[in-house]
Design a protein around this motif. Structure first.
Motif, PDB file in Angstrom:
ATOM      1  N   GLN A  66       1.578  13.756  -7.685  1.00 18.60           N
ATOM      2  CA  GLN A  66       1.002  15.020  -6.966  1.00 18.60           C
ATOM      3  C   GLN A  66       2.047  16.100  -6.868  1.00 18.60           C
ATOM      4  O   GLN A  66       1.960  17.158  -7.282  1.00 18.60           O
ATOM      5  N   ALA A  67       3.471  15.606  -6.687  1.00 22.64           N
ATOM      6  CA  ALA A  67       4.340  16.457  -6.660  1.00 22.64           C
ATOM      7  C   ALA A  67       4.831  17.102  -7.992  1.00 22.64           C
ATOM      8  O   ALA A  67       5.201  18.310  -7.910  1.00 22.64           O
ATOM      9  N   ALA A  96       6.808  10.179   6.631  1.00 20.67           N
ATOM     10  CA  ALA A  96       6.846  11.779   6.187  1.00 20.67           C
ATOM     11  C   ALA A  96       6.174  11.876   5.059  1.00 20.67           C
ATOM     12  O   ALA A  96       5.227  12.683   4.651  1.00 20.67           O
ATOM     13  N   LEU A  97       6.439  10.806   4.057  1.00 25.55           N
ATOM     14  CA  LEU A  97       5.766  10.843   2.573  1.00 25.55           C
ATOM     15  C   LEU A  97       4.212  10.825   2.745  1.00 25.55           C
ATOM     16  O   LEU A  97       3.415  11.703   2.274  1.00 25.55           O
ATOM     17  N   ALA A 117      11.427  13.767   2.345  1.00 24.11           N
ATOM     18  CA  ALA A 117      10.871  12.166   1.994  1.00 24.11           C
ATOM     19  C   ALA A 117      10.209  12.152   0.448  1.00 24.11           C
ATOM     20  O   ALA A 117      10.300  11.262  -0.336  1.00 24.11           O
ATOM     21  N   VAL A 118       9.679  13.457   0.214  1.00 23.43           N
ATOM     22  CA  VAL A 118       8.845  13.315  -1.124  1.00 23.43           C
ATOM     23  C   VAL A 118       9.917  13.580  -2.313  1.00 23.43           C
ATOM     24  O   VAL A 118      10.146  13.001  -3.332  1.00 23.43           O
ATOM     25  N   ALA A 161      11.356  10.130  -3.011  1.00 18.34           N
ATOM     26  CA  ALA A 161      10.406   9.321  -3.815  1.00 18.34           C
ATOM     27  C   ALA A 161      10.518   9.745  -5.261  1.00 18.34           C
ATOM     28  O   ALA A 161      10.709   9.022  -6.156  1.00 18.34           O
ATOM     29  N   GLY A 218       1.043  -1.118  -0.016  1.00 17.87           N
ATOM     30  CA  GLY A 218       0.004   0.088   0.075  1.00 17.87           C
ATOM     31  C   GLY A 218       1.010   1.306   0.138  1.00 17.87           C
ATOM     32  O   GLY A 218       0.248   2.373  -0.690  1.00 17.87           O
ATOM     33  N   GLN A 219       1.947   1.220   0.856  1.00 17.11           N
ATOM     34  CA  GLN A 219       2.946   2.166   0.891  1.00 17.11           C
ATOM     35  C   GLN A 219       3.518   2.758  -0.600  1.00 17.11           C
ATOM     36  O   GLN A 219       3.716   3.679  -0.986  1.00 17.11           O
ATOM     37  N   ALA A 275       2.036   2.299  -3.418  1.00 19.78           N
ATOM     38  CA  ALA A 275       0.987   2.726  -4.255  1.00 19.78           C
ATOM     39  C   ALA A 275       0.957   4.392  -3.598  1.00 19.78           C
ATOM     40  O   ALA A 275       0.690   5.162  -4.667  1.00 19.78           O
ATOM     41  N   LEU A 276       0.803   4.453  -2.304  1.00 17.80           N
ATOM     42  CA  LEU A 276       0.887   5.883  -1.815  1.00 17.80           C
ATOM     43  C   LEU A 276       1.925   6.562  -2.309  1.00 17.80           C
ATOM     44  O   LEU A 276       1.648   7.917  -2.859  1.00 17.80           O
ATOM     45  N   GLU A 277       3.083   5.973  -2.586  1.00 16.86           N
ATOM     46  CA  GLU A 277       4.395   6.944  -2.980  1.00 16.86           C
ATOM     47  C   GLU A 277       4.140   7.042  -4.285  1.00 16.86           C
ATOM     48  O   GLU A 277       4.675   8.321  -4.778  1.00 16.86           O
ATOM     49  N   ALA A 334      -4.850   3.503  -1.437  1.00 16.72           N
ATOM     50  CA  ALA A 334      -3.604   3.327  -0.416  1.00 16.72           C
ATOM     51  C   ALA A 334      -4.026   4.891   0.084  1.00 16.72           C
ATOM     52  O   ALA A 334      -3.476   5.110   1.299  1.00 16.72           O
ATOM     53  N   VAL A 335      -4.021   5.861  -0.640  1.00 15.42           N
ATOM     54  CA  VAL A 335      -4.229   7.230  -0.099  1.00 15.42           C
ATOM     55  C   VAL A 335      -5.451   7.273   0.967  1.00 15.42           C
ATOM     56  O   VAL A 335      -5.407   7.988   1.690  1.00 15.42           O
ATOM     57  N   GLY A 372      11.034   7.493   6.665  1.00 13.73           N
ATOM     58  CA  GLY A 372      10.659   8.526   5.508  1.00 13.73           C
ATOM     59  C   GLY A 372       9.437   8.277   4.921  1.00 13.73           C
ATOM     60  O   GLY A 372       8.741   9.316   4.442  1.00 13.73           O
ATOM     61  N   GLN A 373       8.907   7.095   4.876  1.00 18.46           N
ATOM     62  CA  GLN A 373       7.698   6.640   4.379  1.00 18.46           C
ATOM     63  C   GLN A 373       6.812   7.202   5.100  1.00 18.46           C
ATOM     64  O   GLN A 373       5.554   7.917   4.644  1.00 18.46           O
ATOM     65  N   TRP A 379       2.775  13.863   3.965  1.00 15.41           N
ATOM     66  CA  TRP A 379       2.684  14.946   3.064  1.00 15.41           C
ATOM     67  C   TRP A 379       1.286  14.721   2.181  1.00 15.41           C
ATOM     68  O   TRP A 379       0.667  15.366   1.706  1.00 15.41           O
ATOM     69  N   ALA A 380       1.338  13.381   1.865  1.00 14.25           N
ATOM     70  CA  ALA A 380       0.264  12.823   0.799  1.00 14.25           C
ATOM     71  C   ALA A 380      -1.118  13.010   1.479  1.00 14.25           C
ATOM     72  O   ALA A 380      -2.138  13.522   0.842  1.00 14.25           O
ATOM     73  N   ARG A 439      19.763   4.155  -1.099  1.00 14.78           N
ATOM     74  CA  ARG A 439      19.549   5.432  -0.530  1.00 14.78           C
ATOM     75  C   ARG A 439      20.461   6.445  -0.411  1.00 14.78           C
ATOM     76  O   ARG A 439      20.336   7.492  -0.728  1.00 14.78           O
ATOM     77  N   TRP A 474       1.459   7.679  -5.998  1.00 14.90           N
ATOM     78  CA  TRP A 474       0.417   8.808  -5.860  1.00 14.90           C
ATOM     79  C   TRP A 474       1.189  10.214  -5.614  1.00 14.90           C
ATOM     80  O   TRP A 474       1.042  11.191  -6.359  1.00 14.90           O
ATOM     81  N   ALA A 475       1.927  10.170  -4.403  1.00 16.66           N
ATOM     82  CA  ALA A 475       2.720  11.258  -4.123  1.00 16.66           C
ATOM     83  C   ALA A 475       3.675  11.990  -5.240  1.00 16.66           C
ATOM     84  O   ALA A 475       3.833  13.010  -5.322  1.00 16.66           O
ATOM     85  N   LEU A 478      10.077  20.461  -2.255  1.00 14.84           N
ATOM     86  CA  LEU A 478       9.185  19.389  -1.582  1.00 14.84           C
ATOM     87  C   LEU A 478       9.813  19.011  -0.278  1.00 14.84           C
ATOM     88  O   LEU A 478      11.103  19.343  -0.006  1.00 14.84           O
ATOM     89  N   GLN A 482      -6.690   5.036   2.611  1.00 14.15           N
ATOM     90  CA  GLN A 482      -6.121   4.292   3.801  1.00 14.15           C
ATOM     91  C   GLN A 482      -5.456   5.294   4.734  1.00 14.15           C
ATOM     92  O   GLN A 482      -5.641   5.360   6.008  1.00 14.15           O
TER      93      GLN A 482
END
Lengths: 325, 325
Positions: free
Chosen positions: A242-243, B234-235, A263-264, A267, A231-232, A234-236, B263-264, B231-232, B238-239, A283, A238-239, A260, B266
């Motif tokens: 968005q960025a 923090a991401l 963390a963004v 990503a 899920g993370q 997928a969230l990433e 995912a967002v 980091g996730q 932000w999301a 990293r 999307w972020a 930004l 959630q």
């Protein structure tokens, strides 16, 4: 399904029974259970695919023969392949693990050419997934990543095969109970020649010790944690969208990136580097690319596998990278 | 610093040496190393804080006496406390782990009142962090979460204390080498009475087995993975802000939520539930709250600890929850 409930394999409700399906069958319990489950569910164009990696001598030959006979009895098409993995390793093609994987890809590519439109089904289950998650975690830089299902696997140049793993929600023991309840046989030691040494030790020593110490089912905890981590991802994604820091050419807008949170930024750069063919950017590499934003920075950061990232006015660009990526 | 390089403790470059610092000192190697490192770095208002949990009889008394003498020799203020953890457990206050944590919070709250403006420094290091990450992972629903540093800890009603863990980048062995190189003494078995059984077994059996099987340093892999996971978080924050699905009253805009990827959604609901005091909302609970978007849904979802989430026209709201959150 007897001991296995329909809810444990939601994939059966979605999959097209009339499609040709390549089923990876080692002869072991997991793949036999998969094969029988597919047939019980009316999958009519099942192709049993067995590759003999030639790594276990007589036992390998016996596995192949067992699979051939099972397929014949079931009236199912059977593709048998042979690869002399040991010989290819001796010729310097790579480690046993690498050559075995290449040989499987070649074999599945052959099968896919002989059965156009087929997709691939593999019998990995929740315990396999737990081992994979733990192994990825220990190898570092992968976080909580397990095997996926429903994604495209490139098995040859210009040939991708969609891979399904419908049994990821089931435990090893459940598959054996299912086979026993039906009176189906399997070969106890049949192995798909995956890197077995570490995997076997994680299964037989690592996970049991963790379960015993914690008083919890370590495999289940790892599988759940990996599902959450998915899920993370997928969230990433999307972020990153968005960025809005990547231009249509896939280059990074320095000015947008700068605004930004860290963390963004990381990503966005991970996505940028992945687009250049760097599967799981470390990293450290991401930090060094981020350093290009500093006025005092070196002009470029070298990439593993060749090429570099350079700052060109208001953009970060990738240069000098082979076109094969 | 001799065997420890300045880069390993970036905190020393940020921390205010002139502030009063409460230092948790059990008498063991880790906390003694922290104490001596602080003094070498010119922290002039160090307060040694030692709580005797009364759990190890004569040995506990010996630890306290050792710490008192060390502080006296160093010319540092020393706060000694005593808590009869076993007796409070017998009175039904909770498990040893719970009562010991409560007793520590009470003790640090006392120390904080006696030394206004002080912050707390604890000696947890990278190996402690690895054990914590592994334990959180095995307990489930925490993902790759380790101990934090620089955050506020509520030690009493209306009293928070900022907690620092400057040694999280250092290994256990490095701290002992540092002490030995300086000729400083410590008490080998001094324990801070944290839940030691599982932690000790993860340290002495779990992590070594994983390192041995994988041929890698499992502790380092876990600590790095946890740092990535931070980091996730923090991401994710932000999301959630970008998603703009929470109104100023903290209620969820149903229409906005509906348009977001799963995912967002959630992440937004996790943040929504956290605002109601649910520390780490379970995946299942989030799924059930997400179910309120369905037209056929039940009108409300009960929350652990009381209250419920209800859909009221275009908003999800939390009701019936005690005001103490």
């Amino acid at each position: 399904l007897g001991v296995i409930s329909e809810q444990q394999i939601p994939w059966f409700a979605e999959a097209d029974q009339a499609r040709p399906w390549l089923v990876g069958v080692s002869g072991g319990a997991d793949s036999l259970a998969l094969l029988h489950l597919l047939l019980e569910h009316g999958f009519s164009k099942v192709v049993v695919c067995h590759l003999d990696h030639g790594l276990r001598g007589e036992a390998s030959v016996g596995d192949a023969e067992f699979v051939r006979v099972v397929a014949e009895k079931l009236g199912v098409v059977c593709e048998l392949g042979f690869a002399d993995v040991a010989e290819r390793v001796a010729r310097g093609e790579g480690s046993v693990e690498t050559v075995a994987r290449k040989a499987r890809h070649e074999f599945f590519a052959d099968c896919a050419r002989r059965h156009p439109g087929a997709e691939l089904v593999l019998a990995h289950h929740a315990d396999d997934q737990a081992e994979t998650v733990l192994w990825n975690l220990l190898r570092g830089s992968h976080g909580l990543r397990g095997m996926r299902s429903g994604h495209a696997l490139r098995v040859a140049v210009g040939l991708s095969l969609v891979v399904h793993r419908p049994l990821l929600g089931l435990r090893r023991g459940e598959l054996r109970e299912f086979l026993s309840s039906r009176g189906h046989e399997w070969r106890e030691d049949a192995s798909n020649a995956e890197p077995v040494a570490i995997r076997n030790r994680l299964r037989n020593e690592g996970l049991p010790v963790l379960s015993e110490i914690s008083g919890r089912d370590a495999a289940q905890a790892l599988v759940r944690a990996a599902a959450d981590a998915e899920g993370q991802a997928a969230l990433e994604a999307w972020a990153v969208a968005q960025a809005n820091a990547l231009d249509p050419q896939g280059r990074v807008h320095v000015r947008v990136l700068r605004e930004l949170p860290r963390a963004v930024q990381q990503a966005v750069l991970a996505s940028f580097l992945k687009s250049a063919g760097i599967g799981s950017p470390e990293r450290d590499l991401i930090s060094r690319v981020l350093g290009l934003l500093e006025p005092s920075a070196a002009p470029a950061v070298n990439l593993p596998g060749g090429g570099w990232v350079r700052r060109r006015e208001a953009r970060l660009v990738i240069e000098g990278r082979s076109g094969s990526f």
